[in-house]
Design a protein around this motif. Structure first.
Motif, short mmCIF file in Angstrom:
data_model
loop_
_atom_site.label_atom_id
_atom_site.label_comp_id
_atom_site.label_asym_id
_atom_site.label_seq_id
_atom_site.Cartn_x
_atom_site.Cartn_y
_atom_site.Cartn_z
N THR A 142 0.83 -1.21 0.00
CA THR A 142 0.00 0.00 0.00
C THR A 142 0.86 1.26 0.00
O THR A 142 0.58 2.23 0.69
N ARG A 167 1.86 -0.85 9.00
CA ARG A 167 0.47 -0.45 8.85
C ARG A 167 0.34 0.95 8.24
O ARG A 167 1.02 1.89 8.66
N ARG A 168 -0.53 1.04 7.23
CA ARG A 168 -0.80 2.33 6.60
C ARG A 168 -2.31 2.57 6.60
O ARG A 168 -3.08 1.72 6.15
N ALA A 169 -2.69 3.71 7.09
CA ALA A 169 -4.11 4.07 7.15
C ALA A 169 -4.53 4.74 5.84
O ALA A 169 -3.94 5.74 5.43
N LEU A 170 -5.53 4.16 5.17
CA LEU A 170 -6.09 4.73 3.95
C LEU A 170 -7.59 4.83 4.13
O LEU A 170 -8.22 3.88 4.61
N PRO A 171 -8.20 5.94 3.73
CA PRO A 171 -9.65 6.08 3.89
C PRO A 171 -10.41 4.97 3.17
O PRO A 171 -10.14 4.67 2.01
N THR A 174 -9.45 -1.31 4.95
CA THR A 174 -9.11 -2.01 6.18
C THR A 174 -7.63 -2.38 6.15
O THR A 174 -7.18 -3.03 5.21
N ALA A 175 -6.88 -1.95 7.16
CA ALA A 175 -5.43 -2.11 7.14
C ALA A 175 -4.98 -3.36 7.90
O ALA A 175 -5.43 -3.63 9.01
N TYR A 176 -4.09 -4.11 7.27
CA TYR A 176 -3.41 -5.24 7.88
C TYR A 176 -1.91 -5.01 7.71
O TYR A 176 -1.48 -4.40 6.73
#
Length: 310
Positions: A142, A167-171, A174-176
């Motif tokens: 990601t 971990r990367r937060a994207l709008p 769902t992050a794994y």
């Protein structure tokens, strides 16, 4: 005063790059490695691979710009020590790769792959169109390219999960992260798209164990690197019905040999490494920016961490 950039690639046209660079910076000259007469004057290189004999003669080299989004085509151990290296990330590459991923997703989601086979068999088999809510998509990797792919698919209404080293937060995604969360990621999706960088940790990550963790009848798409996929494992998983179909753009050997087993399966679509392309006209600005940063001693855009390999 003319300034020189060393160019070395057997895949890219130096004339196209020379025109694109000159349109923005006329005094900056692209010189193919064959035409370099004074290697000691070169401070910056734009290359897919080093010229024959390596970069040793370029004693004053200060920065290297890869012509690819990755650098696995390079042996980092053979590059001059301490010279900054950058990947080439450009809007033209991102756009074309996202388009490829979306097209491939819809092809499997709407069962066009099955209808293509049934057309050749002159078969008419109606099926109720699938719902996006029942077709979750997982993106492995990601970063810039994978993140844009995940965001686009989420915007189109697909449930999307993303898996990466950290971990990367994207709008809407769902992050794994990490190997401990890989089984949960795989078990939650119907189609997996690989956009990972190729490292010692990710080589062969699409294998029999990975496929077994996906729901039965899932789909695989690889537009990362050929070495991410254990090709024999994919063929076996398709023959067993665990994987319903695959779209592959990168391979362990390119061009793919005509007698390769991947050509023998109607469930597999082979494309000749066309998922993404970098256009000199749009990427020239990034190359020039990294040239300027090199001479100013500033960090490069999309700099490679040698310890991580990307």
């Amino acid at each position: 005063m003319t300034q020189t950039i060393l160019f070395s690639s057997d895949l890219d046209d130096p004339v196209d790059w020379a025109r694109a660079i000159a349109a923005l910076r006329p005094e900056l000259k692209i010189v193919d490695w064959r035409a370099v007469t004074a290697p000691e004057t070169v401070e910056f290189a734009l290359l897919w691979k080093p010229p024959p004999g390596g970069l040793g003669p370029y004693k004053n080299l200060k920065g290297i710009q890869s012509l690819g989004a990755g650098v696995n085509q390079l042996d980092l151990a053979e590059l001059p020590a301490g010279i900054p290296l950058a990947r080439l990330i450009d809007s033209s590459l991102t756009e074309t790769m996202v388009d490829y991923a979306v097209a491939s997703t819809y092809r499997h989601f709407r069962a066009f792959d099955r209808y293509e086979r049934e057309t050749r068999e002159r078969a008419w088999n109606y099926a109720t169109p699938a719902r996006k809510a029942d077709f979750p998509v997982g993106v492995m990797g990601t970063g810039v390219l994978g993140g844009a792919t995940a965001a686009c698919l989420a915007g189109l209404g697909f449930p999307v999960a993303g898996w990466s080293r950290s971990r990367r937060a994207l709008p809407g995604v769902t992050a794994y992260a990490g190997l401990d969360e890989l089984p949960g990621f795989l078990g939650s999706v119907k189609m997996v798209i690989c956009v990972l960088p190729l490292t010692a940790q990710t080589a062969g990550i699409l294998n029999a164990r990975t496929f077994a963790l996906l729901p039965r009848g899932s789909y695989v798409m690889n537009m990362g690197r050929g070495a991410h996929l254990v090709e024999a494992d994919l063929v076996a998983a398709i023959e067993a019905g665990q994987i319903a179909g695959a779209t592959l753009d990168v391979f362990s050997a390119e061009p793919l040999p005509r007698d390769h087993a991947l050509y023998g399966r109607p469930e597999i679509l082979v494309t000749p490494h066309v998922a993404g392309g970098i256009a000199p006209g749009t990427a020239a600005a990034t190359v020039i920016e990294n040239y300027d940063r090199t001479l100013a001693g500033k960090p490069l855009l999309n700099a490679v961490d040698p310890a991580r390999g990307y």
